[in-house]
Design an enzyme around this catalytic site. Structure first.
Site, PDB file in Angstrom:
ATOM      1  N   GLU A  46      58.912  -8.712  25.272  1.00 59.57           N
ATOM      2  CA  GLU A  46      57.482  -8.587  25.533  1.00 59.57           C
ATOM      3  C   GLU A  46      56.711  -9.595  24.688  1.00 59.57           C
ATOM      4  O   GLU A  46      56.722  -9.543  23.455  1.00 59.57           O
ATOM      5  CB  GLU A  46      57.009  -7.172  25.189  1.00 59.57           C
ATOM      6  CG  GLU A  46      55.506  -6.979  25.330  1.00 59.57           C
ATOM      7  CD  GLU A  46      55.030  -5.616  24.854  1.00 59.57           C
ATOM      8  OE1 GLU A  46      53.801  -5.400  24.855  1.00 59.57           O
ATOM      9  OE2 GLU A  46      55.869  -4.774  24.470  1.00 59.57           O
ATOM     10  N   ASP A  91      57.379  -3.579  22.448  1.00 62.84           N
ATOM     11  CA  ASP A  91      56.730  -2.907  21.323  1.00 62.84           C
ATOM     12  C   ASP A  91      56.959  -1.401  21.377  1.00 62.84           C
ATOM     13  O   ASP A  91      57.106  -0.813  22.459  1.00 62.84           O
ATOM     14  CB  ASP A  91      55.221  -3.183  21.344  1.00 62.84           C
ATOM     15  CG  ASP A  91      54.889  -4.641  21.060  1.00 62.84           C
ATOM     16  OD1 ASP A  91      55.777  -5.349  20.556  1.00 62.84           O
ATOM     17  OD2 ASP A  91      53.755  -5.055  21.358  1.00 62.84           O
ATOM     18  N   ASP A 101      55.144   1.150  21.409  1.00 64.93           N
ATOM     19  CA  ASP A 101      53.872   1.812  21.694  1.00 64.93           C
ATOM     20  C   ASP A 101      53.803   2.104  23.191  1.00 64.93           C
ATOM     21  O   ASP A 101      54.762   1.879  23.930  1.00 64.93           O
ATOM     22  CB  ASP A 101      52.683   0.956  21.233  1.00 64.93           C
ATOM     23  CG  ASP A 101      52.650  -0.430  21.888  1.00 64.93           C
ATOM     24  OD1 ASP A 101      53.385  -0.642  22.888  1.00 64.93           O
ATOM     25  OD2 ASP A 101      51.886  -1.294  21.419  1.00 64.93           O
ATOM     26  N   ASP A 154      52.101   0.659  25.597  1.00 64.63           N
ATOM     27  CA  ASP A 154      52.224  -0.529  26.436  1.00 64.63           C
ATOM     28  C   ASP A 154      53.676  -0.976  26.548  1.00 64.63           C
ATOM     29  O   ASP A 154      54.147  -1.363  27.624  1.00 64.63           O
ATOM     30  CB  ASP A 154      51.377  -1.675  25.865  1.00 64.63           C
ATOM     31  CG  ASP A 154      49.904  -1.526  26.201  1.00 64.63           C
ATOM     32  OD1 ASP A 154      49.592  -0.749  27.129  1.00 64.63           O
ATOM     33  OD2 ASP A 154      49.070  -2.157  25.541  1.00 64.63           O
TER      34      ASP A 154
END
Length: 652
Positions: free
Chosen positions: A432, A505, A507, A509
């Site tokens: 990412e 990541d 998180d 997202d």
């Protein structure tokens, strides 16, 4: 040859004999697969299966599961009730034997259960062994009998008659042992999905789930059984045919066969759910071999009769592209042969010719009686074959061409390739963001690790047309990088990497990007998942560190809150904490040490444990109905716990 050391300390006294249920508590994964959420819910399955076996024999048409506020689960049926009399051979009540002895039960006797999923007689005793307490109430012969166990099967309250009744059946209530399981929180949605699956298979039985914790309740009853099962699986798909249903029984063996199938357009995968005596055979077996053989012969014979394909025979994969099949067998006990306690694969040799003959004869008759539909199905099968042949030719031409294709130009700008041609040991990191991609390029093992950065979020491939997907630069690059084709032309033998690792990541997202990529692999490269080639990288959440007097940094990486607290103690007073908000906050050394180096990293291997549940999850989470998605996330998502369809693989 090295000589044995007589003083090594290994003597006859070191041999342990685990009695009763001790072995189950010592090695629970041998009996229920795992001690995570998946294993926890298997405890319910073991008890429900006993109730189902009663219903299969015609005793009771309602099974009720209740999730209580104290964390316990209760299963009630309307069967005959577990016998409570004394077994003359063992000198104990039948009820005690069922719940305290492995391989004890009525499933070994054809006179008691003609067909049963609980072949090995360990289900109820295993649930008891792995529970803090278990309560049994039996309604039988006009009496209410009760018995209670605690601490993995120890008798707390001996069997006693506590009242009279006109009812019949058994109620089992148990509390899972928190010292054994990583979680003891039953998920309403998980239990509900499993009961719905049973309801599809048993059209005469009603399944009810009540959750006292939330007030939720659901009831499942399907009069059209397997037909409605297929309709549910294909709910949002473009159907080519109606659901085709057959059933028959082999008079010699008593083996009963039911099958429902439907072809869909724009679906490159075949989907087969098979069951034997209501136990899901996830690894297939002799019955699936018989089905595929009979299906392939019926279609090819019909094509030859109509001369539609110029004498060419279709491969089974051409015929099964876009086909959803539910295959259900009921097999008498003396013919029943599973491979392993989990009953994942059928080994009964008689099943192959029986299923083959039934499918061939029934489908041949159906095609002849519905010729217009038959020609539509055959055209799809032929088109699948033509597409496969064309894709193979294109691949061969591409290999022989020295010119760079458009996609190879794309790759030259994005992919940082591995140097080795030893593909099975190579790894592709789909990363990412460009920032993390830059760190990954610096920290990688240049020989075996390739880096492919993503720019922005990928498309949701559950809701876009194939032509739009192929025009998308990100997916065109991924397809070319992996090198094994796409959809029907995908060939697992041609992949250029032993591991495809999604690195995003830690998180929401990042989780969304993982889901989007997994949805793509699920729809268009499913063998990547089913053969164990897809992984999720697990970057740390924290770094705890401090500078020592000699200017040498002491540091510990942490993946959860518990590890964080331990690291603080280990590093000692004066520690500092970094909270990583994304991969881009790590330099190349940190990223290598924590997330990329096979010696120290953690990976999660993606697997499909239950194809029916995965199909439902994809439809809910990636479909067009936001309310379905919101309701499911609120009920099920716990970001501190791994989901049941993934397993952690450490040290690469």
């Amino acid at each position: 040859m090295a000589q044995a050391n007589k003083s090594s300390g290994y003597t006859a006294q070191d041999i342990q004999v685990l009695k009763g249920l001790e072995g189950v508590r010592k090695r629970p994964a041998m009996y229920i697969g795992s001690t995570n959420s998946q294993g926890l819910h298997h405890l319910i399955t073991e008890i429900v299966t006993n109730s189902i076996d009663e219903a299969l024999c015609g005793y009771g048409n309602k099974i009720v599961v209740t999730l209580h506020k104290d964390g316990s689960c209760e299963v009630s049926d309307e069967g005959r009730g577990i016998p409570t009399g004394i077994n003359e051979v063992e000198g104990k009540s039948a009820l005690e034997l069922v719940f305290r002895e492995l391989h004890a039960g009525g499933k070994f006797n054809d006179n008691v259960y003609k067909t049963a999923a609980g072949l090995h007689g360990v289900g109820a005793s295993v649930t008891n062994a792995l529970s803090s307490w278990l309560d049994v109430t039996v309604y039988r012969d006009g009496e209410i009998s009760h018995m209670r166990f605690h601490d993995g099967g120890e008798i707390e309250t001996p069997l006693e008659v506590v009242g009279s009744t006109k009812k019949h059946g058994t109620t089992v209530r148990f509390l899972p042992d928190p010292t054994i399981f990583t979680t003891v929180d039953f998920k309403f949605d998980t239990v509900s999905d499993r009961l719905q699956e049973y309801a599809f298979l048993m059209k005469d039985v009603t399944f009810v789930l009540n959750d006292e914790r939330s007030g939720q309740s659901v009831e499942y009853h399907y009069e059209n059984g397997l037909v409605q099962y297929v309709e549910t699986v294909n709910e949002d798909k473009d159907k080519l045919s109606p659901v085709i249903y057959f059933d028959d029984i082999d008079q010699e063996t008593g083996i009963e066969v039911e099958v429902a199938l439907q072809w869909c357009n724009q679906d490159y995968n075949e989907t087969t759910y098979s069951y034997v005596n209501n136990a899901r055979t996830r690894d297939g077996g002799t019955h699936e071999v018989g089905f595929k053989t009979g299906l392939t012969k019926a279609i090819n014979d019909f094509i030859e009769m109509t001369k539609m394909n110029k004498g060419r025979h279709l491969d089974g994969s051409d015929i099964r592209e876009g086909l959803t099949t539910i295959l259900v067998l009921k097999i008498p006990e003396h013919y029943l042969e599973f491979e392993g306690q989990t009953k994942g694969k059928l080994g009964t040799p008689e099943a192959t010719p029986i299923v083959n003959n039934i499918i061939y004869s029934k489908l041949t008759y159906y095609l002849n009686e519905n010729k217009e539909l038959a020609f539509t199905i055959l055209k799809k099968c032929i088109d699948s074959q033509n597409a496969r042949i064309a894709a193979r030719k294109a691949k061969e031409e591409a290999r022989g061409s020295s010119k760079k294709s458009k996609q190879e130009v794309i790759l030259s700008n994005k992919l940082t390739p591995a140097q080795s041609k030893d593909y099975k040991n190579n790894e592709l990191f789909i990363v990412e963001g460009d920032s993390a991609g830059g760190s990954a390029k610096k920290g990688r093992d240049r020989v075996h690790q390739a880096i492919l950065p993503l720019r922005g979020k990928p498309l949701n491939t559950d809701s876009i047309a194939v032509d739009k997907l192929l025009k998308n630069e990100e997916f065109a690059t991924i397809i070319s990088t992996i090198g094994a084709g796409f959809g029907q032309s995908f060939d697992i033998d041609d992949i250029k990497y032993g591991k495809i690792i999604i690195m995003s990541d830690a998180d929401s997202d990042g989780a969304h990007i993982q889901t989007l990529l997994l949805t793509f692999f699920y729809h268009y490269m499913r063998p990547l998942i089913t053969t164990g080639h897809v992984f999720l990288a697990v970057p740390p959440l924290y770094r705890v560190y401090k500078e020592s007097p000699g200017k040498k940094t002491i540091q510990e990486y942490c993946w959860n809150e518990e590890e964080l607290e331990e690291a603080k103690k280990k590093v000692g007073a004066g520690y500092k904490v970094n909270r990583y908000k994304g991969l881009g906050e790590m330099n190349d050394i940190e990223l290598k040490e924590t997330t990329m180096d096979p010696k120290s990293r953690k990976l999660i291997q993606v697997d499909i444990e239950d194809a029916f549940l995965v199909e439902k999850r994809v439809r809910i989470l990636m479909g067009d109905d936001p309310k379905l998605r919101k309701d499911w996330v609120e009920e099920n998502v716990d970001f501190n716990e791994e989901d049941s369809f993934i397993k952690e693989v450490t040290n690469g």
